[in-house]
Design a protein around this motif. Structure first.
Motif, PDB file in Angstrom:
ATOM      1  N   ASP A 130       0.810  -1.216   0.000  1.00  0.00           N
ATOM      2  CA  ASP A 130       0.000   0.000   0.000  1.00  0.00           C
ATOM      3  C   ASP A 130       0.843   1.266   0.000  1.00  0.00           C
ATOM      4  OD1 ASP A 130      -2.485  -1.292  -0.005  1.00  0.00           O
ATOM      5  OD2 ASP A 130      -2.453  -1.551   2.170  1.00  0.00           O
ATOM      6  N   GLU A 131       2.141   1.152  -0.304  1.00  0.00           N
ATOM      7  CA  GLU A 131       3.007   2.329  -0.330  1.00  0.00           C
ATOM      8  C   GLU A 131       3.588   2.525  -1.726  1.00  0.00           C
ATOM      9  OE1 GLU A 131       5.547   3.646   3.089  1.00  0.00           O
ATOM     10  OE2 GLU A 131       7.160   3.137   1.693  1.00  0.00           O
ATOM     11  N   PHE A 132       3.456   3.761  -2.222  1.00  0.00           N
ATOM     12  CA  PHE A 132       3.930   4.126  -3.552  1.00  0.00           C
ATOM     13  C   PHE A 132       5.016   5.200  -3.425  1.00  0.00           C
ATOM     14  CE2 PHE A 132      -0.334   2.621  -4.059  1.00  0.00           C
ATOM     15  CZ  PHE A 132      -0.469   2.126  -5.340  1.00  0.00           C
ATOM     16  N   ARG A 133       5.981   5.176  -4.364  1.00  0.00           N
ATOM     17  CA  ARG A 133       6.851   6.323  -4.609  1.00  0.00           C
ATOM     18  C   ARG A 133       6.504   6.816  -6.008  1.00  0.00           C
ATOM     19  NH1 ARG A 133      12.006   6.028  -5.302  1.00  0.00           N
ATOM     20  NH2 ARG A 133      12.627   8.033  -4.406  1.00  0.00           N
ATOM     21  N   VAL A 134       6.164   8.105  -6.093  1.00  0.00           N
ATOM     22  CA  VAL A 134       5.622   8.661  -7.329  1.00  0.00           C
ATOM     23  C   VAL A 134       6.397   9.920  -7.702  1.00  0.00           C
ATOM     24  CG1 VAL A 134       3.574   9.702  -8.391  1.00  0.00           C
ATOM     25  CG2 VAL A 134       3.323   7.724  -6.883  1.00  0.00           C
ATOM     26  N   TRP A 135       6.751  10.034  -8.979  1.00  0.00           N
ATOM     27  CA  TRP A 135       7.333  11.270  -9.501  1.00  0.00           C
ATOM     28  C   TRP A 135       6.259  12.038 -10.242  1.00  0.00           C
ATOM     29  CZ3 TRP A 135       7.806  12.525 -14.816  1.00  0.00           C
ATOM     30  CH2 TRP A 135       8.471  13.727 -15.071  1.00  0.00           C
ATOM     31  N   LEU A 136       6.158  13.339  -9.955  1.00  0.00           N
ATOM     32  CA  LEU A 136       5.221  14.226 -10.638  1.00  0.00           C
ATOM     33  C   LEU A 136       5.972  15.447 -11.147  1.00  0.00           C
ATOM     34  CD1 LEU A 136       2.221  14.494  -8.114  1.00  0.00           C
ATOM     35  CD2 LEU A 136       2.313  13.050 -10.139  1.00  0.00           C
ATOM     36  N   ARG A 137       5.586  15.920 -12.316  1.00  0.00           N
ATOM     37  CA  ARG A 137       5.971  17.258 -12.754  1.00  0.00           C
ATOM     38  C   ARG A 137       4.716  18.126 -12.695  1.00  0.00           C
ATOM     39  NH1 ARG A 137      10.239  18.462 -17.335  1.00  0.00           N
ATOM     40  NH2 ARG A 137      11.477  17.939 -15.489  1.00  0.00           N
ATOM     41  N   MET A 138       4.784  19.157 -11.899  1.00  0.00           N
ATOM     42  CA  MET A 138       3.611  19.982 -11.599  1.00  0.00           C
ATOM     43  C   MET A 138       3.907  21.429 -11.968  1.00  0.00           C
ATOM     44  SD  MET A 138       1.920  20.594  -7.821  1.00  0.00           S
ATOM     45  CE  MET A 138       3.250  21.708  -7.322  1.00  0.00           C
ATOM     46  N   GLN A 139       2.929  22.077 -12.599  1.00  0.00           N
ATOM     47  CA  GLN A 139       3.109  23.490 -12.895  1.00  0.00           C
ATOM     48  C   GLN A 139       2.142  24.333 -12.087  1.00  0.00           C
ATOM     49  OE1 GLN A 139       2.324  24.838 -16.892  1.00  0.00           O
ATOM     50  NE2 GLN A 139       0.800  23.250 -17.274  1.00  0.00           N
ATOM     51  N   GLN A 140       2.646  25.468 -11.661  1.00  0.00           N
ATOM     52  CA  GLN A 140       1.856  26.440 -10.902  1.00  0.00           C
ATOM     53  C   GLN A 140       1.736  27.687 -11.748  1.00  0.00           C
ATOM     54  OE1 GLN A 140       2.881  27.426  -6.649  1.00  0.00           O
ATOM     55  NE2 GLN A 140       3.492  29.352  -7.589  1.00  0.00           N
ATOM     56  N   ALA A 145       4.432  31.973 -12.004  1.00  0.00           N
ATOM     57  CA  ALA A 145       4.617  30.809 -12.866  1.00  0.00           C
ATOM     58  C   ALA A 145       5.850  30.029 -12.424  1.00  0.00           C
ATOM     59  CB  ALA A 145       4.765  31.257 -14.314  1.00  0.00           C
ATOM     60  N   ALA A 146       5.679  28.722 -12.252  1.00  0.00           N
ATOM     61  CA  ALA A 146       6.782  27.865 -11.826  1.00  0.00           C
ATOM     62  C   ALA A 146       6.438  26.421 -12.160  1.00  0.00           C
ATOM     63  CB  ALA A 146       7.048  28.012 -10.335  1.00  0.00           C
ATOM     64  N   VAL A 147       7.487  25.611 -12.337  1.00  0.00           N
ATOM     65  CA  VAL A 147       7.331  24.180 -12.608  1.00  0.00           C
ATOM     66  C   VAL A 147       8.206  23.421 -11.622  1.00  0.00           C
ATOM     67  CG1 VAL A 147       7.513  22.345 -14.331  1.00  0.00           C
ATOM     68  CG2 VAL A 147       6.919  24.674 -15.056  1.00  0.00           C
ATOM     69  N   PHE A 148       7.660  22.354 -11.053  1.00  0.00           N
ATOM     70  CA  PHE A 148       8.368  21.600 -10.022  1.00  0.00           C
ATOM     71  C   PHE A 148       8.353  20.113 -10.350  1.00  0.00           C
ATOM     72  CE2 PHE A 148       6.351  25.278  -8.067  1.00  0.00           C
ATOM     73  CZ  PHE A 148       7.420  25.884  -7.404  1.00  0.00           C
ATOM     74  N   GLN A 174      12.119  19.886  -6.564  1.00  0.00           N
ATOM     75  CA  GLN A 174      13.080  20.716  -7.275  1.00  0.00           C
ATOM     76  C   GLN A 174      12.332  21.596  -8.260  1.00  0.00           C
ATOM     77  OE1 GLN A 174      15.562  17.576  -8.947  1.00  0.00           O
ATOM     78  NE2 GLN A 174      17.214  18.120  -7.542  1.00  0.00           N
ATOM     79  N   GLU A 175      12.639  22.869  -8.260  1.00  0.00           N
ATOM     80  CA  GLU A 175      12.098  23.746  -9.288  1.00  0.00           C
ATOM     81  C   GLU A 175      12.888  23.542 -10.569  1.00  0.00           C
ATOM     82  OE1 GLU A 175      10.899  28.423 -10.140  1.00  0.00           O
ATOM     83  OE2 GLU A 175      11.702  27.848  -8.163  1.00  0.00           O
ATOM     84  N   VAL A 176      12.187  23.365 -11.692  1.00  0.00           N
ATOM     85  CA  VAL A 176      12.842  23.145 -12.982  1.00  0.00           C
ATOM     86  C   VAL A 176      12.510  24.303 -13.920  1.00  0.00           C
ATOM     87  CG1 VAL A 176      12.889  20.647 -12.713  1.00  0.00           C
ATOM     88  CG2 VAL A 176      10.943  21.713 -13.850  1.00  0.00           C
ATOM     89  N   ARG A 177      13.218  24.338 -15.050  1.00  0.00           N
ATOM     90  CA  ARG A 177      13.150  25.522 -15.905  1.00  0.00           C
ATOM     91  C   ARG A 177      11.871  25.634 -16.714  1.00  0.00           C
ATOM     92  NH1 ARG A 177      19.413  25.368 -18.147  1.00  0.00           N
ATOM     93  NH2 ARG A 177      20.409  25.709 -16.112  1.00  0.00           N
ATOM     94  N   GLY A 178      11.179  24.536 -16.926  1.00  0.00           N
ATOM     95  CA  GLY A 178       9.960  24.589 -17.717  1.00  0.00           C
ATOM     96  C   GLY A 178       9.358  23.209 -17.846  1.00  0.00           C
ATOM     97  N   VAL A 179       8.192  23.144 -18.466  1.00  0.00           N
ATOM     98  CA  VAL A 179       7.473  21.866 -18.554  1.00  0.00           C
ATOM     99  C   VAL A 179       8.225  20.850 -19.402  1.00  0.00           C
ATOM    100  CG1 VAL A 179       5.207  22.892 -18.160  1.00  0.00           C
ATOM    101  CG2 VAL A 179       6.081  22.725 -20.494  1.00  0.00           C
ATOM    102  N   ASP A 180       9.099  21.309 -20.315  1.00  0.00           N
ATOM    103  CA  ASP A 180       9.833  20.399 -21.189  1.00  0.00           C
ATOM    104  C   ASP A 180      11.268  20.165 -20.732  1.00  0.00           C
ATOM    105  OD1 ASP A 180       7.647  20.119 -22.951  1.00  0.00           O
ATOM    106  OD2 ASP A 180       8.160  22.025 -23.918  1.00  0.00           O
ATOM    107  N   ALA A 181      11.637  20.667 -19.565  1.00  0.00           N
ATOM    108  CA  ALA A 181      13.013  20.513 -19.086  1.00  0.00           C
ATOM    109  C   ALA A 181      13.325  19.043 -18.827  1.00  0.00           C
ATOM    110  CB  ALA A 181      13.225  21.315 -17.805  1.00  0.00           C
TER     111      ALA A 181
END
Length: 257
Positions: A130-140, A145-148, A174-181
Motif C-alpha cells: 500500500d506504499e507508492f513512490r511517485v514522480w510528478l511534474r507539476m506546474q503552478q 509561474a513555476a514548474v516543479f 526541485q524547481e525546474v526551468r519549464g514543462v519540457d526541461a
C-alpha cells in the motif's frame, strides 16, 4: 502594488530551507499526523463533513476549502525562515464507493490525463503493498509561474466501516526551468515550494463518498516589509490550488475509463 510585492519577493535572494526550518516543519507535520490518528474512528474523522449540515452542503455540490486555523486544528508551532499554508477542503462523489474509487486514485501513471494542466507528467517509481513512490511534474500558474519535479511517498491506510486514509509526504522537490526541461536539470530555487504534503480522508456515507484533503504547503517566508500584502496573495493561491486538486480528484474518480 500587489504585483510589485510579489515581484520583489521572487527577486529577493532565495536559498534552500535552513535545518531549523525543516526541523520545525517536521514537528508541525507530526502534530497534524498525531491529531489525524486520534480522530480515527471518531466523529472528527471528517472535519468539514462531520455533521449533517456540512454533509448537506457537500451533497449540494459545494467544494469548500477553509484555513486550518479557522476550524481550530492548526498547531501552535512557529516555522523560522518559512511559512506554512494549512488548508482543509472537501467534496462529495455521489454514487461512488471506495472500492470503485481506489484503482483510479492509485493510477498515478495517468495523472497527466486526469489532472492536466496542473500535472504535466507522472510516473510510479516503485510500489510495495500500500506504499507508492511517485514522480510528478507539476506546474503552478496562479500567482507566480513555476514548474516543479516532486517525488512523493504515498501510503494508503484502509480503515473500518468504509473509510480510507491516504498520506502523501514530500520526499523531494526541485524547481525546474519549464514543462519540457529534462529531469534533473534544475532551476534556481526561489523558495516558492519546499514541501507539499496531503492527508486525504474518504468515507462512504449517504449513497456516495465524502473526500476530504488536508494540505500543508511549506515555502520561504516573505520579507517583513512585504508580508502585509504578499501573505494574503500566497494564502489565496494555496487555497485555489487545493480547490483545483479536489475538483480534479472528484472528476477523475467519476470519469468512466
Amino acid at each position: 502594488m500587489a504585483t510589485l510585492a510579489v515581484t520583489l519577493w521572487v527577486c529577493d535572494a532565495a536559498a534552500q530551507p535552513r535545518p531549523e526550518t525543516m526541523h520545525a516543519f517536521e514537528q508541525y507535520a507530526a502534530a497534524v499526523k498525531a491529531r489525524i490518528e486520534r480522530d480515527r474512528g471518531t466523529s472528527r474523522f471528517l472535519r468539514l463533513a462531520g455533521d449533517p449540515r456540512g454533509r448537506a452542503r457537500l451533497r449540494g455540490g459545494e467544494v469548500p476549502a477553509v484555513a486550518a486555523k479557522a476550524i481550530g486544528i492548526q498547531p501552535s508551532i512557529a516555522i523560522p525562515g518559512g511559512q506554512v499554508q494549512h488548508w482543509v477542503g472537501a467534496g462529495f462523489i455521489p454514487g461512488m464507493t471506495i472500492a470503485r474509487a481506489l484503482p483510479k486514485l492509485q493510477d498515478y501513471n495517468n495523472r497527466k490525463r486526469d489532472m492536466a494542466p496542473a500535472i504535466v507528467e507522472s510516473r510510479i517509481l516503485s510500489r510495495e503493498g500500500d506504499e507508492f513512490r511517485v514522480w510528478l511534474r507539476m506546474q503552478q500558474r496562479d500567482m507566480i509561474a513555476a514548474v516543479f519535479d516532486l517525488i512523493l511517498r504515498i501510503t494508503y491506510r484502509p480503515g473500518e466501516s468504509g473509510q480510507l486514509e491516504i498520506e502523501s509526504r514530500t520526499e523531494s522537490i526541485q524547481e525546474v526551468r519549464g514543462v519540457d526541461a529534462p529531469r534533473g536539470v534544475v532551476a534556481k530555487d526561489r523558495g516558492l515550494l519546499w514541501v507539499l504534503d496531503h492527508y486525504w480522508r474518504f468515507a462512504e456515507l449517504d449513497g456516495g463518498v465524502y473526500a476530504e484533503c488536508e494540505a500543508l504547503v511549506l515555502a520561504r517566508q516573505t520579507p517583513l516589509m512585504l508580508r502585509w500584502i504578499a501573505d494574503p496573495l500566497v494564502a489565496r493561491a494555496s487555497r485555489r490550488t487545493l480547490d483545483g486538486t479536489l475538483e480534479d480528484t472528484i472528476r477523475m474518480v467519476q470519469r468512466e475509463r
